[in-house]
Motif scaffolding. Structure first.
Motif, short mmCIF file in Angstrom:
data_model
loop_
_atom_site.label_atom_id
_atom_site.label_comp_id
_atom_site.label_asym_id
_atom_site.label_seq_id
_atom_site.Cartn_x
_atom_site.Cartn_y
_atom_site.Cartn_z
N GLY A 206 64.48 -91.33 -37.62
CA GLY A 206 65.29 -90.25 -37.05
C GLY A 206 64.42 -89.14 -36.49
O GLY A 206 64.70 -88.62 -35.40
N ILE A 207 63.37 -88.77 -37.19
CA ILE A 207 62.47 -87.72 -36.71
C ILE A 207 61.77 -88.16 -35.43
O ILE A 207 61.70 -87.40 -34.45
N ARG B 198 65.83 -89.42 -28.13
CA ARG B 198 66.53 -90.70 -28.08
C ARG B 198 67.43 -90.83 -29.30
O ARG B 198 67.17 -90.22 -30.33
N SER B 199 68.44 -91.69 -29.17
CA SER B 199 69.22 -92.03 -30.35
C SER B 199 68.37 -92.93 -31.22
O SER B 199 67.39 -93.53 -30.75
N MET B 200 68.73 -93.04 -32.47
CA MET B 200 67.97 -93.93 -33.36
C MET B 200 68.04 -95.37 -32.88
O MET B 200 67.04 -96.08 -32.88
N THR B 201 69.21 -95.78 -32.44
CA THR B 201 69.37 -97.15 -31.95
C THR B 201 68.48 -97.40 -30.75
O THR B 201 67.78 -98.42 -30.67
N LEU C 195 63.49 -99.57 -28.32
CA LEU C 195 62.27 -99.28 -27.56
C LEU C 195 61.03 -99.76 -28.32
O LEU C 195 60.15 -100.43 -27.75
N VAL C 196 60.95 -99.44 -29.60
CA VAL C 196 59.80 -99.83 -30.42
C VAL C 196 59.71 -101.35 -30.50
O VAL C 196 58.62 -101.94 -30.38
#
Length: 62
Positions: A21-22, A29-32, A37-38
């Motif tokens: 989240g951080i 960005r949203s967490m989703t 992306l990662v």
């Protein structure tokens, strides 16, 4: 036109959830979206490494 996307459940510890989240917030960005992306970056890296390994194992053509 709608894109087909799969939905699934991901269980995370509170610590990992908070850290993601951080990081997502820092990139706005949203967490989703951040998790996607990662994962896409990681997949690209793995594919690149596999290509490099294949190239090293090919016999040069004279």
């Amino acid at each position: 036109m709608a894109t087909s996307r799969r939905v699934f459940t991901l269980r995370l510890s509170d610590e990992v959830f908070d850290k993601i989240g951080i990081l997502a917030s820092k990139e706005r960005r949203s967490m989703t979206n951040y998790i996607e992306l990662v994962l896409l970056r990681h997949l690209a890296e793995v594919e690149q490494q596999a290509q490099e390994a294949d190239t090293k194992h090919q016999t040069p053509v004279p």
